[in-house]
Design a protein around this motif. Structure first.
Motif, mmCIF file in Angstrom:
data_model
loop_
_atom_site.group_PDB
_atom_site.id
_atom_site.type_symbol
_atom_site.label_atom_id
_atom_site.label_comp_id
_atom_site.label_asym_id
_atom_site.label_seq_id
_atom_site.Cartn_x
_atom_site.Cartn_y
_atom_site.Cartn_z
ATOM 1 N N UNK A 24 0.946 -1.071 -0.109
ATOM 2 C CA UNK A 24 0.252 -0.051 0.060
ATOM 3 C C UNK A 24 0.912 1.263 0.148
ATOM 4 N N UNK A 25 0.644 2.255 -0.799
ATOM 5 C CA UNK A 25 1.307 3.382 -0.815
ATOM 6 C C UNK A 25 1.386 4.288 0.436
ATOM 7 N N UNK A 26 0.462 4.104 1.365
ATOM 8 C CA UNK A 26 0.553 4.820 2.482
ATOM 9 C C UNK A 26 0.636 4.215 3.763
ATOM 10 N N UNK A 27 1.543 3.009 3.549
ATOM 11 C CA UNK A 27 2.074 2.240 4.799
ATOM 12 C C UNK A 27 3.056 3.349 5.527
ATOM 13 N N UNK A 28 2.968 2.971 6.752
ATOM 14 C CA UNK A 28 4.040 3.565 7.598
ATOM 15 C C UNK A 28 5.569 3.668 7.055
ATOM 16 N N UNK A 29 5.978 4.656 6.921
ATOM 17 C CA UNK A 29 7.622 4.822 6.257
ATOM 18 C C UNK A 29 8.349 3.953 7.524
ATOM 19 N N UNK A 30 9.657 3.929 7.330
ATOM 20 C CA UNK A 30 10.677 3.611 8.143
ATOM 21 C C UNK A 30 10.802 4.314 9.237
ATOM 22 N N UNK A 31 10.735 5.760 9.015
ATOM 23 C CA UNK A 31 10.761 6.759 10.019
ATOM 24 C C UNK A 31 9.730 6.941 10.831
ATOM 25 N N UNK A 32 8.568 6.641 10.376
ATOM 26 C CA UNK A 32 7.187 6.691 11.085
ATOM 27 C C UNK A 32 7.232 5.482 11.856
ATOM 28 N N UNK A 33 7.918 4.463 11.277
ATOM 29 C CA UNK A 33 7.822 2.969 12.161
ATOM 30 C C UNK A 33 8.529 3.524 13.211
ATOM 31 N N UNK A 34 9.778 3.926 13.263
ATOM 32 C CA UNK A 34 10.774 3.926 14.221
ATOM 33 C C UNK A 34 9.988 4.915 15.408
ATOM 34 N N UNK A 35 9.480 5.863 15.095
ATOM 35 C CA UNK A 35 8.727 6.774 16.023
ATOM 36 C C UNK A 35 7.606 5.959 16.678
ATOM 37 N N UNK A 36 7.032 4.874 16.096
ATOM 38 C CA UNK A 36 5.997 4.189 16.738
ATOM 39 C C UNK A 36 6.773 3.273 17.885
ATOM 40 N N UNK A 37 7.983 2.758 17.420
ATOM 41 C CA UNK A 37 8.569 1.909 18.287
ATOM 42 C C UNK A 37 8.898 2.647 19.487
ATOM 43 N N UNK A 38 9.635 3.772 19.309
ATOM 44 C CA UNK A 38 9.744 4.896 20.364
ATOM 45 C C UNK A 38 8.807 4.817 21.428
#
Length: 355
Positions: A24-38
């Motif tokens: 999907x083109x609107x998947x969380x990006x790597x940067x957004x995913x790292x913020x989620x993990x934080x």
């Protein structure tokens, strides 16, 4: 649980995500995913995170995210699909990145049965090979199995496969009719009760642990058969607190960042791009109600085991549209309850040792 992507090369009959090969083109990006993990690390020390899909290995950054989460103090686990992406090199790289557990799905006691359910020739062979690679890499293995009318007669054979591949935990998922799973037939409440009684016996003698998913009344069965009656079980060896249910000890983040009590309870409370996962879990009405067993209605609300069990909130929602209604898969009727019973729209086909 974070659904990294809905992309997957398989077309499994039970797929909650109704996955397809394209990302999907609107998947969380790597940067957004790292913020989620934080954000997730704010729940508690050693918070458990499951990276799921689709096939999480359809994303090139899966290893990077495992390593980042591990460095953030999270216990990172993964549920890959039995596809060509599950290579020895990938598993070894994930192990080096700090992966604490890998969960592989086995839904048949033979290659023919499993591959038919997964609709992919060779899936069983790749899954068993990946299990051996994980063992060699020192990554503990969990086996996930879906229970429905098509698979229930395979359970005794699957139980042997679980032991043969050296799994530390067998997670047995009782079908919730969402996604492609809507076209599958569940087993009846009476059959489910017998399967859970059999699972209790398996747990007593097997070299691996047993848990159920979307079937918390397994705890009630265990209590009635002399198991834990005092409350929720303790955490396991990777910090997964046993006894969780949708919205209570568990949250699901979709591939685009929407937050749900479970991947099988599709009622979003917000998006991690706007509010933190901790805030959404702790401070939204739906999650708060799901953490209150005394807010349950119908047979579940009257049940003396509601604080130990609570029923599947996902299945209640799927059948009634009310996440606080009774779980229609539960066969138990409290002695003092004389109200209406949930609609029993189930089938009961075949028989097996797990009967």
């Amino acid at each position: 649980m974070w659904e990294l992507t809905q992309a997957c090369d398989l077309a499994c009959k039970h797929c909650r995500a109704d996955a397809n090969p394209e990302r999907h083109p609107d998947e969380l990006t790597t940067a957004e995913g790292k913020r989620l993990l934080d954000d997730a690390s704010r729940f508690d020390d050693g918070q458990l995170v499951v990276l799921s899909g689709g096939d999480p290995l359809a994303r090139e950054d899966a290893v990077e995210l495992v390593e980042y989460g591990t460095d953030a103090g999270l216990r990172m686990t993964l549920t890959p699909s039995g596809t060509a992406s599950l290579t020895r090199e990938r598993i070894e790289t994930l192990a080096d990145a700090g992966l604490r557990r890998v969960a592989l799905s086995i839904d048949g006691g033979s290659a023919a049965a499993h591959d038919a359910f997964r609709k992919e020739t060779g899936s069983y062979e790749r899954t068993v090979a990946a299990a051996e690679t994980a063992r060699q890499a020192g990554v503990p293995l969990q086996v996930n199995t879906t229970v429905c009318a098509e698979t229930v007669d395979e359970l005794t054979e699957i139980r042997q496969v679980v032991e043969d591949v050296g799994a530390v935990l067998w997670s047995v998922f009782f079908l919730v009719p969402v996604g492609r799973g809507r076209v599958l037939d569940p087993i009846s409440p009476a059959r489910a009760e017998r399967v859970m009684e059999w699972l209790w016996e398996v747990a007593d003698e097997a070299p691996f642990g047993v848990k159920t998913t979307e079937a918390p009344h397994y705890r009630r069965v265990a209590a009635q058969r002399g198991g834990n009656t005092t409350g929720r079980p303790t955490a396991d060896d990777i910090g997964r607190r046993a006894g969780i249910t949708a919205g209570d000890g568990f949250a699901f983040v979709s591939h685009v960042g929407d937050v749900y009590p479970s991947g099988f309870l599709p009622r979003s409370v917000g998006n991690v791009g706007e509010r933190s996962i901790v805030d959404l879990y702790r401070n939204t009405d739906l999650f708060e109600s799901l953490r209150s067993p005394d807010s349950l209605r119908g047979k579940c609300g009257a049940c003396e085991f509601r604080h130990l069990c609570g029923g599947s909130r996902s299945r209640a929602f799927a059948y009634s549209g009310d996440p606080l209604a009774s779980d229609p898969l539960c066969d138990y009727v409290p002695e003092e309850y004389d109200g209406p019973l949930p609609e029993q729209s189930f089938t009961d086909r075949g028989s097996s040792t797990a009967d």
